[in-house]
Structures are given as C-alpha cells and as structure tokens.
Design a protein around this motif. Structure first.
Motif, PDB file in Angstrom:
ATOM      1  N   ILE A 186       7.808  -6.192  -1.121  1.00 31.93           N
ATOM      2  CA  ILE A 186       9.493  -6.067  -2.524  1.00 31.93           C
ATOM      3  C   ILE A 186       8.833  -7.003  -3.518  1.00 31.93           C
ATOM      4  O   ILE A 186       9.153  -6.854  -4.847  1.00 31.93           O
ATOM      5  CB  ILE A 186      10.047  -5.126  -2.287  1.00 31.93           C
ATOM      6  N   ARG A 187       9.552  -7.917  -2.916  1.00 31.08           N
ATOM      7  CA  ARG A 187       9.800  -9.496  -3.851  1.00 31.08           C
ATOM      8  C   ARG A 187       8.595  -9.677  -4.726  1.00 31.08           C
ATOM      9  O   ARG A 187       8.392 -10.643  -5.282  1.00 31.08           O
ATOM     10  CB  ARG A 187      10.362 -10.042  -3.378  1.00 31.08           C
ATOM     11  N   HIS A 188       7.286  -9.736  -3.370  1.00 33.64           N
ATOM     12  CA  HIS A 188       6.385 -11.157  -4.181  1.00 33.64           C
ATOM     13  C   HIS A 188       5.109 -10.517  -3.625  1.00 33.64           C
ATOM     14  O   HIS A 188       3.834 -10.867  -4.306  1.00 33.64           O
ATOM     15  CB  HIS A 188       6.117 -11.648  -2.410  1.00 33.64           C
ATOM     16  N   VAL A 189       4.340  -8.748  -3.471  1.00 30.01           N
ATOM     17  CA  VAL A 189       3.515  -8.397  -3.597  1.00 30.01           C
ATOM     18  C   VAL A 189       3.576  -7.599  -4.910  1.00 30.01           C
ATOM     19  O   VAL A 189       3.810  -7.052  -5.001  1.00 30.01           O
ATOM     20  CB  VAL A 189       3.066  -7.808  -1.968  1.00 30.01           C
ATOM     21  N   PRO A 190       1.992  -8.550  -5.785  1.00 26.05           N
ATOM     22  CA  PRO A 190       1.474  -7.315  -6.522  1.00 26.05           C
ATOM     23  C   PRO A 190       0.809  -5.856  -5.770  1.00 26.05           C
ATOM     24  O   PRO A 190       0.453  -5.662  -5.962  1.00 26.05           O
ATOM     25  CB  PRO A 190       0.532  -8.307  -7.334  1.00 26.05           C
ATOM     26  N   GLU A 191       1.282  -4.673  -6.656  1.00 27.62           N
ATOM     27  CA  GLU A 191       1.011  -3.236  -6.767  1.00 27.62           C
ATOM     28  C   GLU A 191      -0.900  -3.488  -6.559  1.00 27.62           C
ATOM     29  O   GLU A 191      -1.462  -3.845  -8.466  1.00 27.62           O
ATOM     30  CB  GLU A 191       1.150  -2.566  -7.893  1.00 27.62           C
ATOM     31  N   SER A 192      -1.861  -3.469  -6.840  1.00 29.40           N
ATOM     32  CA  SER A 192      -2.926  -3.143  -7.002  1.00 29.40           C
ATOM     33  C   SER A 192      -3.529  -1.112  -6.608  1.00 29.40           C
ATOM     34  O   SER A 192      -3.400  -0.529  -4.986  1.00 29.40           O
ATOM     35  CB  SER A 192      -3.730  -3.492  -6.321  1.00 29.40           C
ATOM     36  N   ARG A 193      -4.815  -1.029  -7.439  1.00 26.45           N
ATOM     37  CA  ARG A 193      -5.765   0.411  -6.320  1.00 26.45           C
ATOM     38  C   ARG A 193      -6.922  -0.101  -6.602  1.00 26.45           C
ATOM     39  O   ARG A 193      -7.389  -0.777  -7.926  1.00 26.45           O
ATOM     40  CB  ARG A 193      -5.146   1.293  -8.046  1.00 26.45           C
ATOM     41  N   ALA A 194      -7.539   0.567  -6.586  1.00 27.95           N
ATOM     42  CA  ALA A 194      -9.649   1.239  -6.407  1.00 27.95           C
ATOM     43  C   ALA A 194      -9.941   0.959  -7.533  1.00 27.95           C
ATOM     44  O   ALA A 194      -8.901   2.352  -8.594  1.00 27.95           O
ATOM     45  CB  ALA A 194     -10.084   1.204  -5.604  1.00 27.95           C
ATOM     46  N   PRO A 195     -10.770   0.051  -8.636  1.00 29.09           N
ATOM     47  CA  PRO A 195     -10.757   1.262 -10.094  1.00 29.09           C
ATOM     48  C   PRO A 195     -11.328   2.282  -9.772  1.00 29.09           C
ATOM     49  O   PRO A 195     -11.665   3.411 -10.831  1.00 29.09           O
ATOM     50  CB  PRO A 195     -11.718  -0.493 -10.144  1.00 29.09           C
ATOM     51  N   GLU A 196     -12.167   2.776  -8.651  1.00 29.15           N
ATOM     52  CA  GLU A 196     -12.706   4.005  -8.971  1.00 29.15           C
ATOM     53  C   GLU A 196     -12.061   5.621  -8.817  1.00 29.15           C
ATOM     54  O   GLU A 196     -12.692   6.509  -8.608  1.00 29.15           O
ATOM     55  CB  GLU A 196     -14.031   3.643  -7.482  1.00 29.15           C
ATOM     56  N   THR A 197     -10.621   4.868  -8.489  1.00 28.47           N
ATOM     57  CA  THR A 197      -9.858   5.804  -8.387  1.00 28.47           C
ATOM     58  C   THR A 197      -9.046   6.436  -9.597  1.00 28.47           C
ATOM     59  O   THR A 197      -9.018   7.815  -9.601  1.00 28.47           O
ATOM     60  CB  THR A 197      -8.769   6.029  -7.309  1.00 28.47           C
ATOM     61  N   GLU A 198      -9.639   6.387 -10.420  1.00 32.95           N
ATOM     62  CA  GLU A 198      -9.966   6.857 -11.716  1.00 32.95           C
ATOM     63  C   GLU A 198     -10.236   7.860 -12.517  1.00 32.95           C
ATOM     64  O   GLU A 198      -9.762   8.807 -12.711  1.00 32.95           O
ATOM     65  CB  GLU A 198      -9.714   5.594 -12.835  1.00 32.95           C
ATOM     66  N   ASP A 199     -11.243   8.304 -11.368  1.00 34.38           N
ATOM     67  CA  ASP A 199     -11.925   9.507 -12.131  1.00 34.38           C
ATOM     68  C   ASP A 199     -11.487  10.637 -11.512  1.00 34.38           C
ATOM     69  O   ASP A 199     -12.601  11.452 -11.770  1.00 34.38           O
ATOM     70  CB  ASP A 199     -14.022   9.126 -11.387  1.00 34.38           C
ATOM     71  N   GLY A 200     -10.053  10.987 -11.027  1.00 30.53           N
ATOM     72  CA  GLY A 200      -9.853  11.805 -10.318  1.00 30.53           C
ATOM     73  C   GLY A 200      -9.865  11.609  -8.725  1.00 30.53           C
ATOM     74  O   GLY A 200      -9.834  13.078  -8.428  1.00 30.53           O
ATOM     75  N   ALA A 201     -11.123  11.501  -8.126  1.00 34.14           N
ATOM     76  CA  ALA A 201     -11.412  11.637  -6.827  1.00 34.14           C
ATOM     77  C   ALA A 201     -10.077  11.711  -6.044  1.00 34.14           C
ATOM     78  O   ALA A 201      -9.213  11.167  -5.768  1.00 34.14           O
ATOM     79  CB  ALA A 201     -12.024  10.725  -6.205  1.00 34.14           C
ATOM     80  N   GLY A 202     -10.192  12.908  -4.802  1.00 38.43           N
ATOM     81  CA  GLY A 202      -9.085  12.711  -3.853  1.00 38.43           C
ATOM     82  C   GLY A 202      -9.350  13.063  -2.773  1.00 38.43           C
ATOM     83  O   GLY A 202     -10.013  11.767  -2.979  1.00 38.43           O
ATOM     84  N   VAL A 203      -8.208  12.847  -2.402  1.00 37.14           N
ATOM     85  CA  VAL A 203      -8.630  11.649  -0.759  1.00 37.14           C
ATOM     86  C   VAL A 203      -8.985  13.392  -0.007  1.00 37.14           C
ATOM     87  O   VAL A 203      -8.236  13.978   0.395  1.00 37.14           O
ATOM     88  CB  VAL A 203      -6.896  11.628  -0.167  1.00 37.14           C
ATOM     89  N   ASP A 204      -9.101  13.032   1.406  1.00 35.88           N
ATOM     90  CA  ASP A 204     -10.015  14.275   2.036  1.00 35.88           C
ATOM     91  C   ASP A 204      -9.336  14.574   3.330  1.00 35.88           C
ATOM     92  O   ASP A 204      -9.194  13.893   3.948  1.00 35.88           O
ATOM     93  CB  ASP A 204     -10.864  13.139   2.489  1.00 35.88           C
ATOM     94  N   VAL A 205      -7.973  14.825   2.682  1.00 31.50           N
ATOM     95  CA  VAL A 205      -7.890  15.954   3.990  1.00 31.50           C
ATOM     96  C   VAL A 205      -7.376  16.318   4.334  1.00 31.50           C
ATOM     97  O   VAL A 205      -7.602  15.884   6.191  1.00 31.50           O
ATOM     98  CB  VAL A 205      -5.797  15.863   3.394  1.00 31.50           C
TER      99      VAL A 205
END
Length: 494
Positions: A186-205
């Motif tokens: 919580i105090r030290h780790v920055p948040e990040s996401r994969a750039p390719e997820t911005e295209d609206g691809a869903g998670v394969d549940v």
C-alpha cells in the motif's frame, strides 16, 4: 505507467521487498505442507487419499486460475490484484489453521490456492512495470535469489513448527507475513496495467472455469479410483467429465475472441517440446517429493524437523549452481544440459531406493539428494530460458505462465497417480513396511520418467543458431539471458 524506479533507490528496494515477501508466501507454503502431512494424518486419522487432497486441492486452484489471475492483474491493476491475493491467502491460511477435520482443511487449501493464483503472477509483473529497463534485470535477479531462499527456509521452518508445537502453526505464520506485505505494498508499490488492455478486451472467465473444473474432475477420478474402484460410477463420471471439460477448454481457446491461452503460442516446435519435457520431468519430481517426507518420518523415524532439513541440499545446490548453468546454456545452447540434467535427477531418485530406515542419513538419503540437486541445478535454468525464448515474442509473458502451469499440472497428476501405481492406497502410509515397499517402486518409476524426459530433450530440443556477426542496426541481437525460478518458486512472468 512509465517505469521510473532504480534498483539502488529506497523506493525500489521497498517494492522489491514487498514482491519477494508476497511471492514468498506461496513459495514457503508449497514446501512446509509436505513436511506436515504425517502429523495432519495422525491428528485427523486420515487416509492417504485425504493427504493427497490436502496437497492437490491447493495446486488445483492455483494451476487452474493462474492464467486468469495474470490477465486480471494486467487489466484491473497488478497492485490491486496482488493485494487481494495476499489478503485472500491470509484469510484462507487462518481457515486452514483452525480446520476441525480433513474435509474442512481440504476446502480451505483450495481457497488458499485461489489466493496464491491472484498474488503469484503480479510479483514479477510489478517489478517489470516499476523498474527502469537498465535496472530491471538486477531487480528480477534479486527476486529470484531471495525467492529461492524462501523455498529453502520452508522445510526447515515447517519441520521446526510441527515438532515444537503443532502443524497448525505452519498456516498461522502466514498471517503476520501477509500483514507486512499489505502495509509495504500500500505504501510503496505503484499501480500498473498492461497497455493492451485499453482496447476493451475482457478476461477469459469461461476458459478459467473450464480448465479448473476439468482438472478437478480428472484429479478426483485419479485419486478416488484406487479406493472406490475404477468401475465406480462416480469415478468414471468424474474422469469422463474432466476429459470433456479439458477438451472444451481447448475448443474454447480456439473460438474465444480474447482467450486466456492463445493457441498460436504452441506454433513453435521448440516451445511445445520444452513443455513436453517439463511435464514428464516435473511429474516425476512432484510425485516423489510428496512421498519422500512421509517415508522419512514413517519409515526412517525422522522427526518433522529432521525430514525438512534433510532436503535442504537440493535447494542449496540449485541456489548455488542454477545461475552458472543458465550462463553456460546461453553460451553453448540448452540441449546438452536439458538432456544430461534430467538423467542425473533420475539417478538421484533411483538412489533413494536405499532409504529404508536401516542406515544413517549420510548413507541412505544424502547421496540421492545430492545427485538429485545436481541434476535439477543443471536442468531448471536452461529449461525455463528455452520455454521463454522459444515462444513468439508477443507471447513471452504467456510462455512463462504456460510453462509453470504445465509443471504444476504435472505435479498435480503425479501426486494423484503415483501412489496408486506403487501400490500405496488407503491407510498404507501408517504401515512402514507396506509404505516403504511402495516408495521404492515409486522412486524407480519416477527415476525412469526423469531419464525419459532427458531422452526427449536430446531428441527434440535444438540449440539456437549462433550469430555469425554483430546485429546490424534494426536487427535483433542475441536474446538476453532469462532468469529462472526454483523448483517450488512462483512462476516467472518477464
């Protein structure tokens, strides 16, 4: 997010500490439970099938959800999913520690595997997204080494806790460690996401459900078959359903718009061959490492602490030699080490046939453990590097997850099948002579499988072509060396 942390900086060290401790939760748990199995069996008057489920329930949910969890982190935030996994793992550990019977312990272990699946892929993904490229290799190398230390500490810590107090403390120890990880993250780790997820691809549940339920069905049938009979309706139905669901997983991956496992990752023959070698080798190892702590305690009369310490040479050899093995493979190619290493490991397993309770540790156990450790130190780094480098470049992260999932699935199936092949069923582990006879068959079968994996590597693995000149501008140069993970360490995700 643009990577900005330096390895030598304070913020960088805090991020490294959080990810190492988080992945250490799963690494330690994978080793301490095996040492505690005889004590759990005595407390709950459990048969061997129950002990198999204590191990496989965790591996089932971890293996089945690992790829989905990685996709969740890429899409919704690696720090967020990592934290959810740590808290989930801690709560499930508390349930394991207070379980009143074997059934509740098995259910809690399955929940623990879900937490491990959520936190495991995020560790290396956070490092990759947080550190500047020139420091990323040092950060990942430090993570690999420190995670290996956690794996080495696991058997010793588990044995000491079981002997000094109770097997329940091996789960309670996760709670303060998880609390520390949450505070650091919580105090030290920055948040990040994969750039390719911005295209609206869903998670394969659906894909995650198909592979998890398929593994559950297959494992249930394989574990319960020797006890209920292979013609039992519940066993037959479970096996058929498991195979059908796994087949459905393959069909869905070919059909889904955003599959969790793009099948084109297997277009490389080298990648496919490497995973075939991985499956046979880690299946052989997983089955023996399930049975060996029981043999040492039930037959040779070792305490839980002595059983844990007796296996430390394997991890110490891997920590000492794996980096050198990886460096050698980068110079001469992986084929030689992937062929010779499994054969050495097979010889080490065969030497464990000497473990019968009539001799000392130096004569019965240590020779096999040393040869096994040498074989694994020779094999693991080149195998991991080949799995990563042989997949299409756009699927490098997926290749790492697939290779580690193959290893976990192989171990899962081996724990279910090997005892039955060796004639160890029901309460046989409570009868030293019966269990020892079956253990000797098991190590010979597993040793032969290790040798088979080495022969497969000799026939199927090819060394990459050596560059004849420096790469011209715009051309790809030699592949950077990959960092491997220990036998029970969390998967790499470069």
């Amino acid at each position: 997010m643009t990577p900005s942390l330096r390895y030598a900086s304070g913020p960088g060290r805090w991020v490294l500490a959080a990810t190492v401790l988080g992945s250490g939760l799963a690494a330690i748990d994978a080793t301490v439970v095996g040492i505690a199995l005889p004590a759990i069996g005595r407390d709950f008057h459990a048969g061997l099938a129950d002990l198999q489920w204590v191990v496989t329930a965790y591996t089932l949910t971890l293996a089945g959800l690992l790829l989905v969890a990685g996709a969740l982190g890429d899409r919704y935030g690696r720090k967020k999913v990592f934290l959810i996994g740590v808290v989930w793992f801690a709560l499930a550990s508390a349930l394991c520690g207070v379980a009143p019977n074997a059934t509740m312990l098995i259910a809690a272990r399955a929940l623990q595997g879900v937490g491990a699946a959520l936190l495991t892929p995020g560790s290396l993904a956070i490092l990759e997204a947080s550190f500047v490229p020139e420091d990323r290799g040092r950060a990942i190398g430090a993570w690999s080494g420190l995670s290996g230390v956690a794996t080495a500490v696991g058997p010793f810590l588990g044995g000491w806790l079981v002997q000094a107090a109770s097997w329940r403390l091996i789960f309670a120890i996760n709670l303060p460690l998880a609390a520390l990880v949450v505070v650091l993250a919580i105090r030290h780790v920055p948040e990040s996401r994969a750039p390719e997820t911005e295209d609206g691809a869903g998670v394969d549940v659906p894909g995650g459900l198909l592979i998890t339920l398929g593994l559950v069905g297959l494992t249930y049938g394989l574990i319960e078959g020797p006890n209920r009979g292979w013609q039992s309706p519940s066993v037959l139905a479970s096996l058929l359903l498991g195979f059908a669901l796994l087949g459905g997983f393959g069909w869905w991956q070919n059909k889904a718009a955003h599959p969790m496992l793009p099948l084109e990752v297997f277009s490389s023959r080298q990648f496919t061959a490497t995973n075939a070698v991985t499956f046979v080798l880690y299946g052989a190892l997983g089955g023996v490492l399930f049975l060996l702590p029981i043999q040492l305690q039930q037959v040779s009369g070792y305490s839980a602490l002595e059983a844990g310490v007796s296996l430390l040479p394997v991890t110490l050899l891997m920590l000492t030699l794996s980096a050198r093995s990886g460096a050698l493979a980068s110079r001469i190619g992986p084929r030689l080490q992937m062929s010779v290493g499994p054969c050495l490991a097979g010889l080490g397993l065969a030497l464990l046939v000497r473990v019968n309770g009539s001799g000392s540790y130096l004569t019965e156990v240590l020779p096999g453990v040393l040869v096994l450790g040498l074989g694994l130190a020779t094999t693991v780094a080149p195998l991991t590097s080949t799995a990563l480098s042989s997949a299409p470049a756009q699927h490098a992260g997926m290749a790492s997850a697939v290779n580690n999932d193959v290893a976990r699935a192989a171990s899962l199936i081996a724990v279910a099948v090997l005892p039955a092949i060796a004639g160890i069923t029901g309460s046989a582990y409570l009868h030293p002579a019966t269990f020892s006879s079956g253990f000797h068959k098991a190590v010979l079968v597993s040793g032969a499988l290790c040798v088979l994996s080495g022969l497969m590597a000799a026939a199927l693995i090819r060394n990459p072509a050596r560059p004849t000149a420096a790469a011209a501008p715009g051309e790809a140069g030699p592949a950077a060396p990959q960092h491997s993970c220990g036998l029970d360490a969390p998967p790499n995700r470069p």
